[in-house]
Design a protein around this motif. Structure first.
Motif, PDB file in Angstrom:
ATOM      1  N   LEU A  41       0.815  -1.219   0.000  1.00 53.27           N
ATOM      2  CA  LEU A  41       0.000   0.000   0.000  1.00 53.27           C
ATOM      3  C   LEU A  41       0.839   1.255   0.000  1.00 53.27           C
ATOM      4  O   LEU A  41       0.535   2.212  -0.692  1.00 53.27           O
ATOM      5  CB  LEU A  41      -0.911  -0.018   1.232  1.00 53.27           C
ATOM      6  N   LYS A  60      -4.872  -3.544   9.750  1.00 53.92           N
ATOM      7  CA  LYS A  60      -4.680  -4.367   8.545  1.00 53.92           C
ATOM      8  C   LYS A  60      -4.206  -5.761   8.926  1.00 53.92           C
ATOM      9  O   LYS A  60      -4.651  -6.769   8.373  1.00 53.92           O
ATOM     10  CB  LYS A  60      -3.643  -3.704   7.626  1.00 53.92           C
ATOM     11  N   VAL A  68      -8.487  -3.620   3.708  1.00 58.80           N
ATOM     12  CA  VAL A  68      -8.166  -2.196   3.659  1.00 58.80           C
ATOM     13  C   VAL A  68      -9.367  -1.341   4.053  1.00 58.80           C
ATOM     14  O   VAL A  68      -9.243  -0.374   4.803  1.00 58.80           O
ATOM     15  CB  VAL A  68      -7.671  -1.809   2.246  1.00 58.80           C
ATOM     16  N   ASP A 128      -5.136   2.423  -2.201  1.00 53.53           N
ATOM     17  CA  ASP A 128      -4.709   1.047  -2.445  1.00 53.53           C
ATOM     18  C   ASP A 128      -5.074   0.602  -3.857  1.00 53.53           C
ATOM     19  O   ASP A 128      -4.259   0.010  -4.580  1.00 53.53           O
ATOM     20  CB  ASP A 128      -5.369   0.132  -1.416  1.00 53.53           C
TER      21      ASP A 128
END
Length: 283
Positions: free
Chosen positions: A5, A107, A114, A189
Motif C-alpha cells: 500500500l 490491517k 483495507v 490502495d
C-alpha cells in the motif's frame, strides 16, 4: 488488494524497489512509532502548509460567516487565511502517526482488509483529531477572541468545561472519519495497484484521488462538526446543529464549503502521501 500500500515505486539501478514502509512489513512494532511520528510530521506539515487556506475558507462558509467563496476571499488576507494554522501544525504529526500506525495494525488484525482497517483507524485517530480541530476552528472563526493557539487552548480548558469542551464533537468526528478513512485508504490502495509503473507520478495521482474519495462520504458530517465546535454555536449538540443548518440553508447547507474542500483535497493529499513515502525512504 495490493499488499504494498505504501511502497514508493522508485526503482533502483537494478530495477528493485529501493524502499518499503513500515506498513508493509507485517505487524508494526512499538519501536516503529517514533519513525511513524517523524513521517507523519513531514506528511502532515506539508499538507497543512498547502491546504490550510482552503480549509479556512471551508470552515468560514460552513459556519455561516460568509455566503460564498468569492465573498469570503475578498474579506481575507494571506495572513488571515492561515488563522489557526498552529493547531494542525503542532498536532498533525501525532494525528498522522496515529492514523497510519493504527491502519497498519488493523490491517494485520483484519487480514489485510483495507476498507475495514481504514474505518477502524478512525476511532483512535479521533482522540487526537477532535481537540486539534476544535482549537483550529475557533481560531479560524473567532480570530479576535483569542490571541494565539495556546491562549485558545488554555482558555478552553480553564474557562469552559475543561477536557469535556476540548473533546466536544468527538462522536460526530468518528461518524465523519470512519467512512472517510475507509474510502481514503481503499482509493489509494486500488490506485496504487493500477499505477505500479508510474513511480512518483503514481503516488501523487493516487494521493489526489484518495483525497477526493475521502470527502465524498463524509462532507455533511464535517459541516455538522464545524457548527458544534464553533465558539458562537458551541452549546448545540448534533441534533441541534442539524436543525440549525437545515433551518437556515436547507439541504444545501450540509454542503457549504464543498468547492474549496475539493480544491484543497487534490494538492493537499497528493503532497501528504508523497511526503510520507519519501520520509520512509530516508529514515
Amino acid at each position: 488488494m495490493n499488499k504494498d500500500l505504501f511502497e514508493l515505486t522508485v526503482k533502483g539501478p537494478r530495477g528493485n524497489n529501493i524502499y518499503e514502509t513500515g506498513c508493509d512489513r507485517g505487524r508494526p512494532s512499538m519501536f516503529e512509532f517514533p519513525k511513524e511520528a517523524v513521517c507523519g510530521l513531514m506528511a502532515g506539515g506539508s499538507q497543512v502548509i498547502v491546504g490550510h487556506p482552503f480549509d479556512t475558507v471551508k470552515v468560514l462558509l460552513q459556519t455561516g460567516k460568509y455566503s460564498g467563496v468569492l465573498t469570503c476571499l475578498r474579506g481575507q488576507t494571506i495572513f488571515s487565511l492561515y488563522n489557526g494554522v498552529w493547531s494542525p501544525l503542532l498536532g498533525v504529526g501525532v494525528c498522522n502517526s496515529v492514523l497510519f500506525h493504527s491502519f497498519a495494525s488493523f490491517k494485520d488484525l483484519t487480514g489485510n482488509n483495507v476498507l475495514l482497517s481504514g474505518a477502524l483507524a478512525a476511532v483512535p485517530t479521533a482522540l487526537v483529531n477532535c481537540p486539534v480541530e476544535l482549537v483550529k476552528i475557533r481560531l479560524q472563526t473567532s480570530p479576535l477572541l483569542y490571541k494565539h493557539f495556546f491562549d485558545c487552548l488554555f482558555r478552553t480548558l480553564k474557562q469552559q468545561n475543561g477536557f469535556r469542551e476540548l473533546y466536544k464533537g468527538t462522536f460526530i468526528t468518528v461518524l465523519r472519519d470512519m467512512p472517510s478513512y475507509a474510502a481514503y485508504f481503499y482509493a489509494y490502495d486500488l490506485g496504487k495497484s493500477m499505477t505500479k509503473e508510474w513511480g512518483i507520478a503514481g503516488t501523487i495521482t493516487c494521493g489526489a484521488v484518495a483525497g477526493i474519495a475521502a470527502w465524498l462520504p463524509c462532507y455533511p458530517q464535517d459541516v455538522i462538526k464545524s457548527v458544534i465546535q464553533c465558539e458562537s454555536t458551541r452549546s448545540v449538540n448534533i441534533q441541534g446543529a442539524i436543525r440549525m443548518i437545515y433551518r437556515k440553508h436547507g439541504l444545501r447547507g450540509f454542503f457549504k464549503g464543498f468547492t474549496p474542500t475539493m480544491a484543497r483535497a487534490v494538492p493537499a493529499n497528493a503532497i501528504t502521501f508523497l511526503a510520507y513515502e519519501t520520509a520512509h525512504k530516508y529514515l
